[in-house]
Design an enzyme around this catalytic site. Structure first.
Site, PDB file in Angstrom:
ATOM      1  N   GLY A 145       0.763  -1.307  -0.085  1.00 41.07           N
ATOM      2  CA  GLY A 145       0.146  -0.245  -0.082  1.00 41.07           C
ATOM      3  C   GLY A 145       0.670   1.266   0.007  1.00 41.07           C
ATOM      4  O   GLY A 145       0.405   2.281  -0.724  1.00 41.07           O
ATOM      5  N   ASP A 146       2.055   1.331   0.698  1.00 43.15           N
ATOM      6  CA  ASP A 146       3.147   2.251   0.707  1.00 43.15           C
ATOM      7  C   ASP A 146       3.056   2.763  -0.817  1.00 43.15           C
ATOM      8  O   ASP A 146       3.201   3.993  -1.078  1.00 43.15           O
ATOM      9  CB  ASP A 146       4.145   2.090   1.533  1.00 43.15           C
ATOM     10  CG  ASP A 146       5.061   3.014   1.417  1.00 43.15           C
ATOM     11  OD1 ASP A 146       4.761   4.327   1.403  1.00 43.15           O
ATOM     12  OD2 ASP A 146       6.339   2.803   1.212  1.00 43.15           O
ATOM     13  N   GLY A 147       3.563   1.715  -1.559  1.00 42.41           N
ATOM     14  CA  GLY A 147       3.892   1.929  -2.804  1.00 42.41           C
ATOM     15  C   GLY A 147       2.898   2.596  -3.998  1.00 42.41           C
ATOM     16  O   GLY A 147       3.013   3.111  -4.635  1.00 42.41           O
TER      17      GLY A 147
END
Length: 137
Positions: free
Chosen positions: A17-19
Site C-alpha cells: 500500500g505504501d507504494g
C-alpha cells in the site's frame, strides 16, 4: 476478498500500500510542475509521512469514508506487530499510518483500482486544502 489479501498480515499489506499511494502522490506533484528531486522529496513528505497519513485516516473515519471491510483492514494494519522502529514519530502515529497503507495494499490485491483512485484523490485533495490554509496564514 482475494486469498492473498486475506492471508497476508497488516505489515505486508502496508508494504504494498505504501507504494500504491506513493505513485499517486508522485504523479500529482509532477502534474503540479514540481520537477527538482529535492523539491519533490520535500513536498511528498506532506502527503506520505506517518503524521500526514495518520491525520488522513482519522479524518476518513470521522467522515465515515471507509467501508466496513476497509475499516477492518485498517485495524489489522494498525494492530499488526511491527519489528521496525518508528522514525521521528510516536508509535501510535506510526501504527495508524501502517493501517492507512494496509488499506491501499488490500485494495490493490483485491483489484479495486477505482476505489484506490477515489481514496488517493480524496487524500491528495485534503492535503492540498491544508497546504493552502497554511500558505494563507
Amino acid at each position: 476478498m482475494s486469498n492473498l489479501a486475506q492471508s497476508l498480515n497488516g505489515i505486508a499489506l502496508a508494504y504494498l500500500g505504501d507504494g500504491v499511494y506513493e505513485v499517486f502522490v508522485r504523479e500529482h506533484l509532477l502534474n503540479l510542475g514540481v520537477s527538482k528531486p529535492n523539491q519533490l522529496q520535500r513536498q511528498a513528505v506532506q502527503f506520505v509521512s506517518a503524521k500526514a497519513q495518520a491525520a488522513l485516516i482519522e479524518q476518513m473515519q470521522a467522515e465515515q469514508i471507509l467501508t466496513t471491510a476497509e475499516l477492518a483492514v485498517y485495524h489489522r494494519g494498525r494492530n499488526a506487530k511491527s519489528y521496525t522502529k518508528a522514525k521521528n514519530t510516536e508509535v501510535i502515529t506510526y501504527r495508524m499510518s501502517t493501517g492507512f497503507e494496509a488499506v491501499f495494499g488490500y485494495l490493490k490485491l483485491t483489484q479495486q483500482d477505482t476505489r484506490i483512485a477515489e481514496l488517493a484523490q480524496w487524500c491528495i485533495a485534503e492535503v492540498e486544502k491544508k497546504r493552502e490554509e497554511t500558505t494563507k496564514k
